[in-house]
Design a protein around this motif. Structure first.
Motif, PDB file in Angstrom:
ATOM      1  N   GLY A 195      32.699 -28.723 -13.235  1.00 64.29           N
ATOM      2  CA  GLY A 195      33.216 -30.040 -12.870  1.00 64.29           C
ATOM      3  C   GLY A 195      32.218 -30.888 -12.116  1.00 64.29           C
ATOM      4  O   GLY A 195      32.028 -32.067 -12.429  1.00 64.29           O
ATOM      5  N   VAL A 196      31.542 -30.302 -11.112  1.00 61.95           N
ATOM      6  CA  VAL A 196      30.611 -31.094 -10.300  1.00 61.95           C
ATOM      7  C   VAL A 196      29.324 -31.407 -11.049  1.00 61.95           C
ATOM      8  O   VAL A 196      28.512 -32.202 -10.575  1.00 61.95           O
ATOM      9  CB  VAL A 196      30.280 -30.377  -8.963  1.00 61.95           C
ATOM     10  CG1 VAL A 196      31.526 -30.218  -8.113  1.00 61.95           C
ATOM     11  CG2 VAL A 196      29.603 -29.022  -9.207  1.00 61.95           C
ATOM     12  N   ALA A 197      29.131 -30.805 -12.229  1.00 64.44           N
ATOM     13  CA  ALA A 197      27.976 -31.147 -13.048  1.00 64.44           C
ATOM     14  C   ALA A 197      28.133 -32.537 -13.655  1.00 64.44           C
ATOM     15  O   ALA A 197      27.137 -33.175 -14.009  1.00 64.44           O
ATOM     16  CB  ALA A 197      27.786 -30.119 -14.159  1.00 64.44           C
ATOM     17  N   GLU A 198      29.387 -33.019 -13.770  1.00 61.84           N
ATOM     18  CA  GLU A 198      29.639 -34.317 -14.381  1.00 61.84           C
ATOM     19  C   GLU A 198      30.315 -35.309 -13.438  1.00 61.84           C
ATOM     20  O   GLU A 198      30.200 -36.527 -13.647  1.00 61.84           O
ATOM     21  CB  GLU A 198      30.501 -34.145 -15.634  1.00 61.84           C
ATOM     22  CG  GLU A 198      29.837 -33.341 -16.735  1.00 61.84           C
ATOM     23  CD  GLU A 198      30.640 -33.335 -18.023  1.00 61.84           C
ATOM     24  OE1 GLU A 198      31.740 -33.928 -18.044  1.00 61.84           O
ATOM     25  OE2 GLU A 198      30.168 -32.749 -19.017  1.00 61.84           O
ATOM     26  N   VAL A 199      31.021 -34.813 -12.430  1.00 62.17           N
ATOM     27  CA  VAL A 199      31.773 -35.684 -11.517  1.00 62.17           C
ATOM     28  C   VAL A 199      31.286 -35.423 -10.095  1.00 62.17           C
ATOM     29  O   VAL A 199      31.164 -34.264  -9.687  1.00 62.17           O
ATOM     30  CB  VAL A 199      33.294 -35.398 -11.612  1.00 62.17           C
ATOM     31  CG1 VAL A 199      34.079 -36.330 -10.690  1.00 62.17           C
ATOM     32  CG2 VAL A 199      33.775 -35.538 -13.050  1.00 62.17           C
ATOM     33  N   ALA A 213      30.546 -42.075 -13.116  1.00 59.69           N
ATOM     34  CA  ALA A 213      31.327 -40.895 -13.497  1.00 59.69           C
ATOM     35  C   ALA A 213      32.580 -41.291 -14.270  1.00 59.69           C
ATOM     36  O   ALA A 213      32.945 -40.639 -15.261  1.00 59.69           O
ATOM     37  CB  ALA A 213      31.709 -40.100 -12.251  1.00 59.69           C
ATOM     38  N   ILE A 214      33.237 -42.366 -13.840  1.00 58.76           N
ATOM     39  CA  ILE A 214      34.445 -42.824 -14.530  1.00 58.76           C
ATOM     40  C   ILE A 214      34.097 -43.368 -15.914  1.00 58.76           C
ATOM     41  O   ILE A 214      34.811 -43.152 -16.893  1.00 58.76           O
ATOM     42  CB  ILE A 214      35.162 -43.894 -13.691  1.00 58.76           C
ATOM     43  CG1 ILE A 214      35.692 -43.272 -12.392  1.00 58.76           C
ATOM     44  CG2 ILE A 214      36.312 -44.528 -14.481  1.00 58.76           C
ATOM     45  CD1 ILE A 214      36.306 -44.267 -11.427  1.00 58.76           C
ATOM     46  N   SER A 272      35.302 -32.989 -18.324  1.00 60.83           N
ATOM     47  CA  SER A 272      35.630 -33.362 -16.942  1.00 60.83           C
ATOM     48  C   SER A 272      37.133 -33.302 -16.713  1.00 60.83           C
ATOM     49  O   SER A 272      37.599 -32.780 -15.687  1.00 60.83           O
ATOM     50  CB  SER A 272      35.116 -34.772 -16.636  1.00 60.83           C
ATOM     51  OG  SER A 272      33.714 -34.848 -16.765  1.00 60.83           O
ATOM     52  N   PHE A 273      37.908 -33.832 -17.687  1.00 55.85           N
ATOM     53  CA  PHE A 273      39.368 -33.802 -17.542  1.00 55.85           C
ATOM     54  C   PHE A 273      39.869 -32.364 -17.532  1.00 55.85           C
ATOM     55  O   PHE A 273      40.781 -32.022 -16.758  1.00 55.85           O
ATOM     56  CB  PHE A 273      40.046 -34.576 -18.670  1.00 55.85           C
ATOM     57  CG  PHE A 273      41.557 -34.496 -18.617  1.00 55.85           C
ATOM     58  CD1 PHE A 273      42.268 -35.255 -17.701  1.00 55.85           C
ATOM     59  CD2 PHE A 273      42.247 -33.624 -19.449  1.00 55.85           C
ATOM     60  CE1 PHE A 273      43.650 -35.160 -17.629  1.00 55.85           C
ATOM     61  CE2 PHE A 273      43.629 -33.519 -19.383  1.00 55.85           C
ATOM     62  CZ  PHE A 273      44.333 -34.299 -18.464  1.00 55.85           C
ATOM     63  N   ALA A 274      39.295 -31.520 -18.382  1.00 57.23           N
ATOM     64  CA  ALA A 274      39.718 -30.115 -18.428  1.00 57.23           C
ATOM     65  C   ALA A 274      39.463 -29.439 -17.085  1.00 57.23           C
ATOM     66  O   ALA A 274      40.288 -28.644 -16.609  1.00 57.23           O
ATOM     67  CB  ALA A 274      38.987 -29.388 -19.552  1.00 57.23           C
ATOM     68  N   ALA A 275      38.320 -29.740 -16.460  1.00 61.94           N
ATOM     69  CA  ALA A 275      38.014 -29.149 -15.154  1.00 61.94           C
ATOM     70  C   ALA A 275      39.014 -29.618 -14.104  1.00 61.94           C
ATOM     71  O   ALA A 275      39.547 -28.812 -13.322  1.00 61.94           O
ATOM     72  CB  ALA A 275      36.593 -29.523 -14.728  1.00 61.94           C
TER      73      ALA A 275
END
Length: 296
Positions: free
Chosen positions: A26-30, A202-203, A210-213
């Motif tokens: 998750g933190v890789a993208e958000v 990010a948005i 990202s949503f799955a995380a």
């Protein structure tokens, strides 16, 4: 324990152990603080419309939300974002058990028993070994932030003790309604520390991954995990349920290795062994001493 409930306990272990690898993804993208805001926003809504809030003072919801939710996960998400291996994070976070003992002694005037002190010293030695092995595989700041996360979890445990004084409540409902506290502080911290450009970026590229995380962290790790754990604690003595949490780092270390190729140094193994031995002594030391005394 009934075999079905053992299976449910192992399911919680698996969900919570995998949680750390999901955080890393998750933190890789958000940005980590934005990820925290999204996690608790999704955990609270729409669940708050189906659960009644337990009758507790608002300050307990605020204290729990700011400690075990905002404090713990702001530090943990940031640690993993800065390079703390997800598997080691799952292990170091277990130091919350001993930090809870220290806070309980200071705030609640609880006395330590001999086996608890022995477990604390072993765990402290294990953490010192793990911390001494910092480097490219584990940045020192990531390790320290994970310890800070454990301290906030321990603080939340003290708040939970205060909640217990009000008698039996629906713990899942309490967790859900306390989940209304974190989103705004997380968003404020994200704006202050990560900045609007990072949030907007990010948005703008928010992906299915990202949503799955976020969904996993909100629905599986928070609602499913805490819901099943609360059910088990309500059906069995704590000393039958709590030992299952010792398996969480095993799952965390394994998934970190399989998903990201995270490898442990010899000092990490030695530190992990001391930390887990300290946890085992803390959980089972009293019963072992009792059995030895009975046999003698």
């Amino acid at each position: 324990m009934h075999p079905r409930d053992i299976a449910l306990a192992l399911l919680v272990v698996g969900v919570w152990g995998l949680n750390f690898a999901v955080i890393r993804a998750g933190v890789a993208e958000v940005p980590p603080l934005l990820l925290g805001a999204l996690r608790f926003l999704l955990a609270a809504f729409p669940a708050v419309f189906f659960l009644r809030p337990p009758k507790l003072p608002w300050r307990l919801y605020l204290a729990y939300g700011m400690s075990i939710s905002v404090g713990q996960f702001a530090f943990l998400f940031s640690a993993i974002h800065l390079g703390m291996p997800s598997g080691l994070a799952s292990l170091v976070l277990q130091s919350q058990a001993f930090l809870t003992m220290i806070l309980a002694a200071v705030w609640l005037k609880e006395r330590w028993q001999g086996h608890q002190l022995a477990g604390l010293l072993l765990a402290a030695g294990g953490l010192a070994l793990i911390g001494s092995a910092h480097g490219l595989e584990m940045p020192l700041l990531g390790f320290l932030l994970t310890l800070a996360a454990a301290s906030m979890w321990a603080t939340g445990n003290i708040v939970t003790r205060a909640v217990g004084r009000y008698g039996p409540i629906n713990q899942l409902a309490f967790v859900v309604w306390a989940g209304l506290v974190p989103p705004l502080p997380f968003l404020a911290l994200s704006l202050l520390l990560e900045g609007w450009p990072a949030i907007d970026s990010a948005i703008g590229v928010f992906s299915l991954r990202s949503f799955a995380a976020v969904a996993y962290l909100a629905w599986a790790a928070t609602l499913l995990g805490y819901g099943l754990w609360t059910r088990l604690l309500g059906a069995y003595p704590v000393n039958q349920v709590a030992p299952f949490s010792l398996l969480v780092p095993l799952v965390g270390l394994t998934t970190g290795w399989l998903a990201f190729g995270e490898a442990l140094q010899p000092l990490h193994f030695a530190g992990a062994a001391l930390l887990m031995l300290g946890l085992v002594i803390n959980l089972f030391g009293a019963r072992l001493l009792l059995r030895v005394g009975v046999r003698a």
